[in-house]
Structure formats: structure tokens, C-alpha cells
Design a protein around this motif. Structure first.
Motif, PDB file in Angstrom:
ATOM      1  N   MET A  54     -21.521 -23.064  43.553  1.00 25.45           N
ATOM      2  CA  MET A  54     -20.652 -23.674  42.562  1.00 25.45           C
ATOM      3  C   MET A  54     -19.372 -22.835  42.459  1.00 25.45           C
ATOM      4  O   MET A  54     -19.433 -21.655  42.153  1.00 25.45           O
ATOM      5  CB  MET A  54     -21.351 -23.728  41.205  1.00 25.45           C
ATOM      6  CG  MET A  54     -20.440 -24.253  40.115  1.00 25.45           C
ATOM      7  SD  MET A  54     -21.108 -24.192  38.455  1.00 25.45           S
ATOM      8  CE  MET A  54     -22.372 -25.405  38.539  1.00 25.45           C
ATOM      9  N   PRO A  55     -18.216 -23.428  42.723  1.00 25.15           N
ATOM     10  CA  PRO A  55     -16.968 -22.666  42.703  1.00 25.15           C
ATOM     11  C   PRO A  55     -16.359 -22.481  41.312  1.00 25.15           C
ATOM     12  O   PRO A  55     -15.374 -21.787  41.174  1.00 25.15           O
ATOM     13  CB  PRO A  55     -16.042 -23.500  43.586  1.00 25.15           C
ATOM     14  CG  PRO A  55     -16.571 -24.884  43.482  1.00 25.15           C
ATOM     15  CD  PRO A  55     -18.047 -24.756  43.279  1.00 25.15           C
ATOM     16  N   HIS A  56     -16.929 -23.110  40.276  1.00 25.16           N
ATOM     17  CA  HIS A  56     -16.373 -22.999  38.928  1.00 25.16           C
ATOM     18  C   HIS A  56     -17.458 -22.617  37.934  1.00 25.16           C
ATOM     19  O   HIS A  56     -18.618 -22.988  38.099  1.00 25.16           O
ATOM     20  CB  HIS A  56     -15.773 -24.334  38.479  1.00 25.16           C
ATOM     21  CG  HIS A  56     -14.697 -24.830  39.371  1.00 25.16           C
ATOM     22  ND1 HIS A  56     -14.956 -25.672  40.436  1.00 25.16           N
ATOM     23  CD2 HIS A  56     -13.369 -24.618  39.378  1.00 25.16           C
ATOM     24  CE1 HIS A  56     -13.820 -25.944  41.054  1.00 25.16           C
ATOM     25  NE2 HIS A  56     -12.850 -25.315  40.436  1.00 25.16           N
ATOM     26  N   CYS A  57     -17.084 -21.866  36.914  1.00 26.12           N
ATOM     27  CA  CYS A  57     -18.009 -21.576  35.826  1.00 26.12           C
ATOM     28  C   CYS A  57     -17.211 -21.512  34.524  1.00 26.12           C
ATOM     29  O   CYS A  57     -15.996 -21.343  34.537  1.00 26.12           O
ATOM     30  CB  CYS A  57     -18.790 -20.301  36.071  1.00 26.12           C
ATOM     31  SG  CYS A  57     -17.801 -18.805  36.175  1.00 26.12           S
ATOM     32  N   ASP A  58     -17.913 -21.683  33.411  1.00 26.79           N
ATOM     33  CA  ASP A  58     -17.224 -21.696  32.125  1.00 26.79           C
ATOM     34  C   ASP A  58     -18.073 -21.042  31.054  1.00 26.79           C
ATOM     35  O   ASP A  58     -19.279 -20.909  31.180  1.00 26.79           O
ATOM     36  CB  ASP A  58     -16.883 -23.134  31.702  1.00 26.79           C
ATOM     37  CG  ASP A  58     -18.113 -23.940  31.351  1.00 26.79           C
ATOM     38  OD1 ASP A  58     -18.415 -24.056  30.165  1.00 26.79           O
ATOM     39  OD2 ASP A  58     -18.784 -24.442  32.271  1.00 26.79           O
ATOM     40  N   LEU A  59     -17.403 -20.630  29.990  1.00 25.37           N
ATOM     41  CA  LEU A  59     -18.049 -20.093  28.806  1.00 25.37           C
ATOM     42  C   LEU A  59     -17.154 -20.412  27.622  1.00 25.37           C
ATOM     43  O   LEU A  59     -16.041 -19.862  27.517  1.00 25.37           O
ATOM     44  CB  LEU A  59     -18.269 -18.585  28.925  1.00 25.37           C
ATOM     45  CG  LEU A  59     -18.907 -17.920  27.708  1.00 25.37           C
ATOM     46  CD1 LEU A  59     -20.312 -18.465  27.477  1.00 25.37           C
ATOM     47  CD2 LEU A  59     -18.935 -16.420  27.874  1.00 25.37           C
ATOM     48  N   ASN A  60     -17.600 -21.325  26.779  1.00 29.26           N
ATOM     49  CA  ASN A  60     -16.847 -21.767  25.605  1.00 29.26           C
ATOM     50  C   ASN A  60     -15.451 -22.256  25.980  1.00 29.26           C
ATOM     51  O   ASN A  60     -15.313 -23.339  26.498  1.00 29.26           O
ATOM     52  CB  ASN A  60     -16.801 -20.683  24.540  1.00 29.26           C
ATOM     53  CG  ASN A  60     -18.160 -20.392  23.964  1.00 29.26           C
ATOM     54  OD1 ASN A  60     -18.980 -21.277  23.806  1.00 29.26           O
ATOM     55  ND2 ASN A  60     -18.413 -19.138  23.657  1.00 29.26           N
ATOM     56  N   VAL A  86     -13.225 -20.680  28.088  1.00 32.54           N
ATOM     57  CA  VAL A  86     -12.710 -20.021  29.288  1.00 32.54           C
ATOM     58  C   VAL A  86     -13.336 -20.668  30.522  1.00 32.54           C
ATOM     59  O   VAL A  86     -14.541 -20.889  30.570  1.00 32.54           O
ATOM     60  CB  VAL A  86     -13.014 -18.514  29.273  1.00 32.54           C
ATOM     61  CG1 VAL A  86     -12.478 -17.838  30.521  1.00 32.54           C
ATOM     62  CG2 VAL A  86     -12.446 -17.861  28.028  1.00 32.54           C
ATOM     63  N   VAL A  87     -12.492 -20.983  31.519  1.00 31.26           N
ATOM     64  CA  VAL A  87     -12.953 -21.574  32.775  1.00 31.26           C
ATOM     65  C   VAL A  87     -12.493 -20.671  33.915  1.00 31.26           C
ATOM     66  O   VAL A  87     -11.344 -20.231  33.936  1.00 31.26           O
ATOM     67  CB  VAL A  87     -12.369 -23.001  32.965  1.00 31.26           C
ATOM     68  CG1 VAL A  87     -12.839 -23.597  34.272  1.00 31.26           C
ATOM     69  CG2 VAL A  87     -12.730 -23.891  31.797  1.00 31.26           C
ATOM     70  N   PHE A  88     -13.398 -20.397  34.852  1.00 32.87           N
ATOM     71  CA  PHE A  88     -13.075 -19.556  36.002  1.00 32.87           C
ATOM     72  C   PHE A  88     -13.253 -20.339  37.293  1.00 32.87           C
ATOM     73  O   PHE A  88     -14.210 -21.095  37.442  1.00 32.87           O
ATOM     74  CB  PHE A  88     -14.000 -18.332  36.070  1.00 32.87           C
ATOM     75  CG  PHE A  88     -13.825 -17.388  34.937  1.00 32.87           C
ATOM     76  CD1 PHE A  88     -12.780 -16.483  34.923  1.00 32.87           C
ATOM     77  CD2 PHE A  88     -14.709 -17.399  33.868  1.00 32.87           C
ATOM     78  CE1 PHE A  88     -12.617 -15.602  33.873  1.00 32.87           C
ATOM     79  CE2 PHE A  88     -14.554 -16.530  32.817  1.00 32.87           C
ATOM     80  CZ  PHE A  88     -13.511 -15.630  32.818  1.00 32.87           C
ATOM     81  N   ASP A  89     -12.322 -20.140  38.218  1.00 36.87           N
ATOM     82  CA  ASP A  89     -12.454 -20.642  39.577  1.00 36.87           C
ATOM     83  C   ASP A  89     -12.907 -19.441  40.406  1.00 36.87           C
ATOM     84  O   ASP A  89     -12.112 -18.543  40.707  1.00 36.87           O
ATOM     85  CB  ASP A  89     -11.124 -21.193  40.086  1.00 36.87           C
ATOM     86  CG  ASP A  89     -11.218 -21.777  41.483  1.00 36.87           C
ATOM     87  OD1 ASP A  89     -12.043 -21.289  42.283  1.00 36.87           O
ATOM     88  OD2 ASP A  89     -10.455 -22.701  41.778  1.00 36.87           O
ATOM     89  N   VAL A  90     -14.178 -19.404  40.722  1.00 38.00           N
ATOM     90  CA  VAL A  90     -14.762 -18.248  41.393  1.00 38.00           C
ATOM     91  C   VAL A  90     -14.163 -18.041  42.777  1.00 38.00           C
ATOM     92  O   VAL A  90     -13.903 -16.914  43.200  1.00 38.00           O
ATOM     93  CB  VAL A  90     -16.296 -18.401  41.472  1.00 38.00           C
ATOM     94  CG1 VAL A  90     -16.926 -17.246  42.216  1.00 38.00           C
ATOM     95  CG2 VAL A  90     -16.888 -18.535  40.072  1.00 38.00           C
TER      96      VAL A  90
END
Length: 53
Positions: free
Chosen positions: A1-7, A9-13
Motif C-alpha cells: 500500500m503506497p499511502h497511509c493516514d492517521l486522523n 495526516v496522509v502520507f505517500d510512502v
């Protein structure tokens, strides 16, 4: 999975970049509720943050 999030904030790994959707005095926070493998984010605004309409 190239993306992750927390509340809010979104990250493109893969690219190593991120995006913060936390509100301030002029805009409401966006809380991420779902994130697809293609990077589409679904969320809701926080009625307690930002300016009053």
C-alpha cells in the motif's frame, strides 16, 4: 500500500511526502476516515474547528 493516514495526516510512502489537513483559525480540520490503494481519501470536516459560518 503506497499511502497511509492517521486522523488529519496522509502520507505517500513511495514518494516520501505527506499532507496535513489540520485546521486553523480560517479552515476546518478534515479527519480521514478511509483511504483507497489509489490514494483517494474520504473524510469529514470537524465542526468544532475553524471559523463559524
Amino acid at each position: 500500500m503506497p499511502h497511509c493516514d492517521l486522523n488529519s495526516v496522509v502520507f505517500d510512502v513511495k514518494s516520501g511526502t505527506g499532507l496535513c489537513l489540520e485546521g486553523d483559525d480560517t479552515r476546518r480540520s478534515i479527519k480521514i476516515r478511509a483511504l483507497t490503494d489509489d490514494g483517494f481519501a474520504y473524510g469529514e470536516t470537524d465542526a468544532e474547528s475553524g471559523v463559524d459560518p
